[in-house]
Design a protein around this motif. Structure first.
Motif, PDB file in Angstrom:
ATOM      1  N   MET A   1       0.857  -1.179   0.000  1.00 28.49           N
ATOM      2  CA  MET A   1       0.000   0.000   0.000  1.00 28.49           C
ATOM      3  C   MET A   1       0.891   1.226   0.000  1.00 28.49           C
ATOM      4  O   MET A   1       1.769   1.358   0.831  1.00 28.49           O
ATOM      5  CB  MET A   1      -0.872  -0.056   1.252  1.00 28.49           C
ATOM      6  N   THR A   2       0.640   2.109  -0.911  1.00 27.37           N
ATOM      7  CA  THR A   2       1.449   3.312  -0.965  1.00 27.37           C
ATOM      8  C   THR A   2       0.910   4.357  -0.012  1.00 27.37           C
ATOM      9  O   THR A   2      -0.211   4.265   0.473  1.00 27.37           O
ATOM     10  CB  THR A   2       1.457   3.909  -2.383  1.00 27.37           C
ATOM     11  N   ALA A   3       1.705   5.355   0.219  1.00 24.14           N
ATOM     12  CA  ALA A   3       1.295   6.440   1.111  1.00 24.14           C
ATOM     13  C   ALA A   3       0.194   7.294   0.489  1.00 24.14           C
ATOM     14  O   ALA A   3      -0.406   8.117   1.159  1.00 24.14           O
ATOM     15  CB  ALA A   3       2.502   7.301   1.450  1.00 24.14           C
ATOM     16  N   PHE A  36     -10.299  -3.450   0.326  1.00 21.45           N
ATOM     17  CA  PHE A  36      -9.873  -4.516  -0.584  1.00 21.45           C
ATOM     18  C   PHE A  36     -10.840  -5.689  -0.523  1.00 21.45           C
ATOM     19  O   PHE A  36     -11.264  -6.225  -1.556  1.00 21.45           O
ATOM     20  CB  PHE A  36      -8.453  -4.978  -0.239  1.00 21.45           C
ATOM     21  N   GLU A  37     -11.211  -6.081   0.678  1.00 19.87           N
ATOM     22  CA  GLU A  37     -12.129  -7.211   0.848  1.00 19.87           C
ATOM     23  C   GLU A  37     -13.493  -6.918   0.234  1.00 19.87           C
ATOM     24  O   GLU A  37     -14.117  -7.810  -0.349  1.00 19.87           O
ATOM     25  CB  GLU A  37     -12.259  -7.564   2.323  1.00 19.87           C
ATOM     26  N   ILE A  59      -7.524   0.184  -6.611  1.00 21.64           N
ATOM     27  CA  ILE A  59      -7.745  -1.257  -6.639  1.00 21.64           C
ATOM     28  C   ILE A  59      -6.427  -1.990  -6.896  1.00 21.64           C
ATOM     29  O   ILE A  59      -6.129  -2.993  -6.240  1.00 21.64           O
ATOM     30  CB  ILE A  59      -8.816  -1.634  -7.683  1.00 21.64           C
ATOM     31  N   LYS A  60      -5.642  -1.472  -7.815  1.00 19.35           N
ATOM     32  CA  LYS A  60      -4.348  -2.087  -8.112  1.00 19.35           C
ATOM     33  C   LYS A  60      -3.436  -2.054  -6.881  1.00 19.35           C
ATOM     34  O   LYS A  60      -2.793  -3.046  -6.539  1.00 19.35           O
ATOM     35  CB  LYS A  60      -3.685  -1.387  -9.287  1.00 19.35           C
ATOM     36  N   GLU A  61      -3.390  -0.928  -6.201  1.00 27.51           N
ATOM     37  CA  GLU A  61      -2.547  -0.797  -5.012  1.00 27.51           C
ATOM     38  C   GLU A  61      -3.039  -1.692  -3.868  1.00 27.51           C
ATOM     39  O   GLU A  61      -2.236  -2.315  -3.174  1.00 27.51           O
ATOM     40  CB  GLU A  61      -2.467   0.654  -4.566  1.00 27.51           C
ATOM     41  N   LEU A  62      -4.353  -1.760  -3.688  1.00 30.43           N
ATOM     42  CA  LEU A  62      -4.905  -2.639  -2.659  1.00 30.43           C
ATOM     43  C   LEU A  62      -4.606  -4.101  -2.980  1.00 30.43           C
ATOM     44  O   LEU A  62      -4.279  -4.884  -2.087  1.00 30.43           O
ATOM     45  CB  LEU A  62      -6.416  -2.431  -2.530  1.00 30.43           C
ATOM     46  N   VAL A  70      -2.904 -10.359  -6.616  1.00 28.03           N
ATOM     47  CA  VAL A  70      -3.990 -11.121  -7.236  1.00 28.03           C
ATOM     48  C   VAL A  70      -5.322 -10.709  -6.614  1.00 28.03           C
ATOM     49  O   VAL A  70      -5.496 -10.767  -5.407  1.00 28.03           O
ATOM     50  CB  VAL A  70      -3.784 -12.638  -7.049  1.00 28.03           C
ATOM     51  N   LEU A  71      -6.259 -10.307  -7.469  1.00 25.95           N
ATOM     52  CA  LEU A  71      -7.619 -10.012  -7.032  1.00 25.95           C
ATOM     53  C   LEU A  71      -8.448 -11.247  -7.351  1.00 25.95           C
ATOM     54  O   LEU A  71      -8.654 -11.582  -8.529  1.00 25.95           O
ATOM     55  CB  LEU A  71      -8.168  -8.785  -7.775  1.00 25.95           C
TER      56      LEU A  71
END
Length: 74
Positions: A1-3, A36-37, A59-62, A70-71
C-alpha cells in the motif's frame, strides 16, 4: 500500500466503492484491507468499464498490498 491512500479509505471518494459500501456510512473511513475485501468479495457488482483512473489505481494498489498482486474474482 502506498502512502497515497494511507491506512484508511473513505468509500465516498470512489464511486464503485460507494456502491459496495451501501450498508454503512460512506463518509466514514474504513481500513484499507476492508476496502480490498469489499472489492474482492463483491466484484460482480463493480462496473469495471466505469472505474475512474483514481479508483482503478486504488484497486491495483490494494491488490498488491493485500492480495499479493492477485484479485480473486470470478
Amino acid at each position: 500500500m502506498t502512502a497515497t491512500y494511507g491506512t484508511t479509505i473513505v468509500p465516498a471518494d470512489f464511486p464503485e466503492l460507494t456502491l459496495l459500501a451501501w450498508n454503512r456510512d460512506v463518509a466514514r473511513p474504513i481500513p484499507a484491507e476492508e476496502a480490498f475485501e469489499l472489492y474482492e468479495r463483491n466484484w460482480r457488482f463493480v462496473d469495471a468499464e466505469h472505474l475512474t483512473p483514481c479508483e482503478a489505481k486504488l484497486i491495483k494498489e490494494l491488490t498488491n498490498a493485500f492480495g499479493n498482486g492477485v484479485l480473486l474474482i470470478s
